[in-house]
Structures are given as structure tokens and as C-alpha cells.
Design an enzyme around this catalytic site. Structure first.
Site, mmCIF file in Angstrom:
data_model
loop_
_atom_site.group_PDB
_atom_site.id
_atom_site.type_symbol
_atom_site.label_atom_id
_atom_site.label_comp_id
_atom_site.label_asym_id
_atom_site.label_seq_id
_atom_site.Cartn_x
_atom_site.Cartn_y
_atom_site.Cartn_z
ATOM 1 N N GLU A 189 0.825 -1.214 0.000
ATOM 2 C CA GLU A 189 0.000 0.000 0.000
ATOM 3 C C GLU A 189 0.860 1.265 0.000
ATOM 4 O OE1 GLU A 189 -2.761 -0.592 3.285
ATOM 5 O OE2 GLU A 189 -4.123 -1.620 1.915
ATOM 6 N N ASP A 242 -8.519 -8.623 4.004
ATOM 7 C CA ASP A 242 -8.275 -7.532 4.943
ATOM 8 C C ASP A 242 -9.354 -7.442 6.024
ATOM 9 O OD1 ASP A 242 -7.107 -5.347 6.069
ATOM 10 O OD2 ASP A 242 -7.871 -3.905 4.627
ATOM 11 N N GLU A 274 -12.827 -1.808 11.782
ATOM 12 C CA GLU A 274 -12.818 -1.079 10.512
ATOM 13 C C GLU A 274 -13.955 -1.535 9.594
ATOM 14 O OE1 GLU A 274 -9.058 -1.471 8.515
ATOM 15 O OE2 GLU A 274 -9.766 -0.550 6.662
#
Ligand code: GCV
Length: 710
Positions: A300, A374, A402
Site C-alpha cells: 500500500e 483484509d 474497521e
């Protein structure tokens, strides 16, 4: 704790105002008086605590404090074991210890009821002072969850050596994916000001066995390695040390270039290795028990050794050599995927790391997320577990939610953690569970670990909601013993957090236990994943398809079209299933044998295909969405029924948050159906409600200020 002091002041000032007694600050360490018919009073009237180290004193003080609350009166501190005393003993402080300690290591403990010269004594014994601390908390946990204290004979040692929190906290006080306010680290005023919250943080972690914390975000800034920030980290390490907690730092790969002007960060360049060696020595001068480094590299946008045509092992080993003389370790993350790699994102970590098995230095762990994408509401276990027998693999769970409703949804993560830990990799035949991979027992590794991305912030209740505290608690308990059940942990937590009364514990545990499955149902049923809104990941956006990188788009993950939905990861698709051991791969090759909960993760399935229920896939999807929403409605009713038994403040917060969750669960359901229906062209099943709005309405929603979004 000072919550009580604060309340006392307020209550004294405004005698008629309701007491603000419970704001969540005390977590599961409230130490309310237990109603146990004198059970505790009989066994804990006095404490013998001869140890004088900072950790032995912390164990003594925690026990005294806990007993004072739970028993309603402070125990006497006495010199010698007497009837009804608890004796905190190590071989150093009590050479004639009546308890065997072999096999308990430095951190394990034994709790035993013994008779000494006709006196009934409870011995909490350990080889080292950290074990005493864990034993003291374990005793309080027993007392406060209503266990009999009469004939105790308990031995317990942690299954994992490193039990760490990972803070994704930035130096500017924000927290990446944090939903509980700003960072608890007051970097600006450290090292001079060390507020009491740091001690309470250490106490809470020690009480559940956590023994390390990575202070800063894996998306790291080089500044963390400058002298002023090392001094700040050292100040925190000083506070945490008595509680058995070491500090670690995330490092940025290009720090030698950014901080010292080196021309390269090539791990095989001698100047680079020398820089890290010197930096490690500098850190260890300030923090003699510094734990080591955590690294996100070539992921990332983060730089890494691959930028210099070197491997992850080259990078990890160079850092490992720098910390090795000081006893440090390196945790190298396997969360990698590249924008220029057209292969299935779910395959890329395995493809990069599997060939490196056996090449890592002996003080390196490879840290692997529980699933291959993820931290989704549900992911099958990561194929790297079981695939790198010569490398210690460390688990990375995400405690902060998240993708599971962020701060306001009640989605207890214990079942998610348990499901992953119990998954069978079949690496060495049946019974090769993920838990046995990471605790080292499958391949005989001594260096073992587990990390949880913290859900802690400066909010008064630490975690953004009372129920999110349970996720922190469950992580710690499972890090100590990955065979514990999520339900047993929920019971312990509820009893210590609310009340031991079955009228309270039973409904709360029932709510918690189904809550993660409910989130899966209303967000990503039947194996769907990553259909969340761009960037903030708050709310549904399965229609997104225009972002530059393919794997940034939800359409990449669900692949819905006129025929059906789901990602074909069999031979006819990306063949990601081949990364699993043959018995697992064989099962996943067949949609009929694939667990239905993972169906669309591995298969593209026709809208009219039949599910086990007899429903078509389309109708089944909608029934899952509905079941998720209905579960939240039921949680609201259960919670409303608990009003007489829960203090006003925590009751009100949870009630309001369940209201938000209900509204958002419906939004998830409606938005998802509105979009997928444009592709399936199937009618709503009889008896189900059409989405409240049309698709454009859902598409028009924007959340520019959603928290936690870097
Ligand atoms: C710290 C996901 C999150 C990022 C996080 C990353 C990681 O992509 O959305 O915020 O970055 O995982 O684990 O490195």
C-alpha cells in the site's frame, strides 16, 4: 480508579443528580462487591506478598485493590501465611514453596488451596514476578465471576510468547482506523507528562495477559526513530515495565535516507545495515528491554526491500541482525499486494512469502492477517497458515472494527477470533489448527506470537463503546489461551463488566454471541467481502467500479453479473484454492462441499442455484440480509429489558448505539439489495420488503468526515 473519585465529587456537589458512576473507564476491572455468601471473605482476608520488585509490588497492589472492592473491605497485609490468606510467592521469595512450578515458564502461574500448619491458605505461585501478576488477576477473575474458591488447583501458562497490541496511532494524535477518539499517546507532552491513563492502560492489558505494545502506526513516519521520540517511547516503557509490557516500534523502511541522508535503503548495502545497527543500539540505551520492530514493507505505497530488488527476507534479516545483540525481534508483515500484479489479491501474500520459508533469521516472525484480504466480517483462514513450516507465523487480528460497524455496532469479535484459531489447515493432517500453527506446537517453534490492532483511544470508555471493550478483552484472553471459547470469555467479561447475576449475564452473552454473524448477514452474507464504501469503509457501496486500481473496487470482490455472484477462486478462476493443503483445496473446489458461509468467496454461483435451505441463491441472500437486521432488532428488545439491571449511563449509550446499528443494518440490507437487483433482475421473495429507497439514493450518500480514514 479515578472514575469513582470523579463521581464522588460530582455526587457530593449535586446531591440530587443521578450518579455518573459508570462511564466505562474502569473496563472489566470495576471490582464491584461480589455477592458470594462469604466465599471470598473466607479465603481472602489477608495477603502475604514478600516480593519487592516493581512487578511483585504491582501484583500485590492489584490484588489488594481488587479484593478491597470485591470483598467490600481491604484485606490485611501480613508477613506470614495465616488462615484465610492469599500468599503471593516465587521460589526467590519462598524457597519452601508448597507448589510445583515446572513447565510454567517465566509468565505462568499456579493457584492452589493448601493447608499449612493447619491453616487454609491460597498460594498464588510463579517462577517470576510477571507470573504473580497474571496469577493475581486470575484469582480476581475467579472471585468476580462467581467461581468457588474452596479447593483451587490451577496451573496456567501462556501459549504464545508475544501477546501484542498494535496501535495504528499517528504522531499527530490521529488513529488510523480508530473509532474511539484521538490517540491515548500524548506525544507532544511526552516524555515529561506521563498521565495516569498510561498506568491504567498497562493494568488493563496485564489483567488479560498482554505483554507488549507497538506504539505507532505500521504506516510509519521516520520521526518515531529520532532522539526526541525515542525518549517519549522510553517514558512509556518505564510506565509499562512493572506490568510486564514491553514497547515495540513500527519502522519506515526508508528511515536511513530520510533521517540521515543515506543514498539508499537497500538492505544489502553495508551503510544501511550499519545505520540500523547504530539506531538499534541508541534505542536499547534508552529502553533496555525494547521488544523490537514491526514492519509494513512494499505494501500500500510503503517502501521496502523490493524497491531494491531484494526480498522480504533480505529486509527482515538485516533488521533482525541489528536488534539481535540486544535480544530484540522483528515482526515482518505479510500484508502485501501490488498494484502492478494482476493476480487475485487474495493470492499475493502467499506467492511472495511461501518461497521464502526457511530463509528468515531466527529472531524474525512473519505477521499474517487472519484472512487473505483484509479483516472482513468473515474470511476463510489465510492460506499462509500451515504453508511456512520453517518460519514462525504470528497472527494479526483487528480488534478495531474497521469493517464491522466501527464504534457503534455491537459485533462481538470473540467468535471471529475463535473461528479462525480453530480452522484446520490440514498442514500435518487433521488437527493442524491455526492455533497450533501460531503457538508453535505444530512445527516446534519457540518464538511465537499474536497481535491485535488496538481499538483503544482517548474516549473515556477507551474503545468507543462499552461492548467494544469485550473485543479487547477477548483478544487478550485468546492470546493467552487460544483454546478458550468465545462464549466463556463473553461470560467472564459480562460478569466483571456488568454483574454476575444470571438475569444480566445470560441475555448479554446471548446478544454478543450471535452479533458478529448478524453483521456478516447484513453486510457480507454467504462469503461476500469488501463491499464497503471507499476509503472510510463505513457503510455499503457494492456498486463502486471506477477506482484506478482494480482491487480498490467492490465489484472486483463480488463479481456480480447477470448470471450470478461471487469470486471464482477454483481452477476455472484464480485457483487461489490451490494455496491450501490438498484436503482443504479439494473441499473448496466443489461448491457443494464448500461451507456455505464461504461460498461466494470461492465460487461464482448462479442466482438460481439452490442453497442448503432449498432457497435460490438470490432469495437466500435476501433472507440473510433480513436475518441480520432482525437480529439487531432482537438485541434492542433484549437490551431494553435489561434497563432495571444496568446503570443508567452505560444503558443509555448501548441503547443509542443499538438504535444506530439497527438503522445502519437496514441501510446495508437495502442498499445491497437495490444494487444487486439491478444485475440479478430477480423479484423480491414473497413476504420480504423492497428497499426503502432507489439505488441512486444510496449512491448519493457521502461521508467526508467519517472517522479513522487516513
Ligand atoms: C494501516 C487496510 C486498512 C489500512 C491499513 C492496512 C494495513 O488496508 O484499510 O488502513 O493500514 O490495512 O493493515 O496495513
Amino acid at each position: 480508579m479515578f472514575a469513582r473519585l470523579f463521581c464522588w465529587t460530582v455526587a457530593t456537589a449535586v446531591m440530587t443528580a443521578p450518579a455518573l458512576a459508570e462511564d466505562g473507564y474502569d473496563l472489566w476491572l470495576r471490582h464491584e462487591k461480589v455477592r458470594d455468601g462469604g466465599n471470598l471473605a473466607r479465603h481472602a482476608a489477608a495477603v502475604v506478598a514478600p516480593g519487592r520488585s516493581a512487578t511483585a509490588l504491582a501484583a500485590r497492589d492489584e490484588l489488594m485493590r481488587g479484593l478491597a472492592g470485591a470483598n467490600g473491605a481491604a484485606p490485611a497485609l501480613v508477613e506470614k501465611p495465616m488462615n484465610g490468606a492469599i500468599w503471593l510467592a516465587t521460589p526467590a521469595s519462598a524457597p519452601d514453596l508448597p507448589v510445583k512450578l515446572d513447565g510454567l515458564g517465566e509468565e505462568g502461574y499456579a493457584i492452589r488451596s493448601v493447608t499449612l500448619d493447619g491453616q487454609s491458605v491460597t498460594v498464588i505461585a510463579a517462577n517470576g514476578d510477571a507470573g504473580l501478576l497474571y496469577g493475581a488477576y486470575a484469582y480476581l477473575r475467579l472471585a468476580e465471576t462467581g467461581a468457588s474458591l474452596d479447593r483451587l488447583d490451577i496451573r496456567s501458562a501462556p501459549r504464545m510468547k508475544l501477546r501484542l497490541l498494535n496501535h495504528w496511532d499517528n504522531l499527530d494524535g490521529t488513529v488510523e482506523r480508530g473509532y474511539a477518539g484521538q490517540s491515548i499517546w500524548d506525544w507532544w507532552r511526552l516524555p515529561d507528562w506521563k498521565g495516569p491513563r498510561y498506568t491504567d492502560y498497562a493494568r488493563a492489558n496485564a489483567s488479560i495477559g498482554i505483554n507488549g505494545t507497538v506504539l505507532n502506526n505500521v504506516n510509519a513516519r521516520s520521526d518515531s526513530l529520532t532522539a526526541p521520540y525515542i525518549a517519549k517511547a522510553a517514558a512509556l516503557a518505564d510506565v509499562f515495565r512493572p506490568y510486564g509490557i514491553k514497547v515495540y516500534l513500527s519502522v519506515k523502511w526508508t528511515a536511513p535516507m530520510e533521517l540521515s541522508g543515506l543514498r539508499t535503503a537497500d538492505p544489502l548495502d553495508p551503510a544501511v545495515a550499519a545505520w540500523w545497527k547504530a539506531k538499534a543500539a541508541e534505542i536499547y540505551r534508552a529502553i533496555p528491554d525494547f521488544g523490537g520492530f514491526l514492519v509494513k514493507a512494499n505494501s500500500e505505497g510503503q517502501p521496502g526491500p523490493q524497491d531494491y530488488k531484494r526480498t522480504h527476507a533480505d529486509g527482515a534479516n538485516m533488521l533482525a541482525a541489528a536488534v539481535k545483540p540486544h535480544g530484540g525481534i522483528v515482526m515482518w508483515r505479510a500484508f502485501v499486494y501490488a498494484h502492478d500484479n494482476p493476480d487475485d489479491r487474495a493470492k499475493q501474500a502467499y506467492s511472495d512469502f511461501k518461497p521464502l520459508d526457511g530463509q528468515f533469521a531466527d529472531n524474525v516472525l512473519v505477521q499474517v492477517k487472519n484472512g487473505a484480504i483484509d479483516f472482513q466480517p468473515r474470511e476463510p483462514f489465510h492460506p499462509l497458515f500451515g504453508a511456512m513450516p520453517r518460519t514462525p507465523l504470528m497472527m494479526e487480528f483487528q480488534i478495531t472494527k474497521e469493517y464491522l460497524g466501527q464504534s457503534t455496532h455491537l459485533t462481538y469479535l470473540g467468535p471471529l477470533f475463535e473461528e479462525t484459531l480453530k480452522s484446520d489447515t490440514f498442514a500435518r493432517g487433521k488437527g493442524s489448527t491455526v492455533a497450533r500453527v501460531i503457538d508453535g506446537s505444530l512445527e516446534g517453534h519457540k518464538l511465537t506470537g499474536i497481535a491485535g490492532v488496538a481499538n483503544i483511544g482517548a474516549d473515556r470508555d477507551w474503545s468507543g463503546s462499552i461492548f467494544n471493550q469485550a473485543d479487547w478483552y477477548a483478544f487478550g484472553r485468546l492470546a493467552w489461551d487460544p483454546d478458550l471459547s468465545a462464549e466463556a470469555i463473553a461470560r467472564e467479561w459480562a460478569a466483571q463488566t456488568f454483574s454476575t447475576d444470571a438475569k444480566v449475564v445470560d441475555p448479554i452473552v446471548a446478544m454478543m454471541m450471535g452479533s458478529r454473524e448478524a453483521a456478516v448477514d447484513y453486510m457480507t452474507p454467504l462469503g461476500l467481502s469488501h463491499v464497503m464504501g471507499t476509503g472510510h469503509h463505513y457503510g455499503p457501496a457494492p456498486w463502486i467500479s471506477e477506482l484506478a486500481r482494480p482491487e480498490w473496487n467492490p465489484v472486483y470482490y463480488h463479481k456480480a453479473d447477470a448470471q450470478g455472484i461471487g469470486f471464482d477462486r477454483t481452477k476455472t478462476g484464480s485457483n487461489a484454492i490451490a494455496q491450501y493443503a490438498p484436503p482443504v483445496a479439494k473441499m473448496l473446489a466443489d461448491p457443494k462441499k464448500t461451507p456455505e458461509r464461504d461460498l461466494l468467496w470461492f465460487h461464482h454461483v448462479g442466482w438460481d442455484a439452490k442453497l442448503k435451505s432449498g432457497d435460490t441463491l438470490w432469495n437466500g441472500l435476501i433472507r440473510h440480509y433480513d436475518a441480520g437486521v432482525a437480529y439487531v432488532a432482537a438485541m434492542r428488545r433484549t437490551w431494553d429489558g435489561l434497563r432495571p439491571h444496568v446503570d443508567a449511563e452505560r444503558f443509555a449509550q448501548t441503547q443509542a448505539f443499538l438504535g444506530i446499528q439497527h438503522r445502519e443494518a437496514k441501510w446495508w440490507r437495502d442498499a445491497s439489495i437495490a444494487y444487486f437487483q439491478t444485475l440479478s433482475k430477480r423479484p423480491m421473495p414473497p413476504g420480504t420488503a423492497a428497499p426503502e429507497h432507489d439505488l441512486n439514493w444510496y449512491k448519493s450518500l457521502a461521508f467526508p468526515y467519517a472517522p479513522g480514514n487516513p
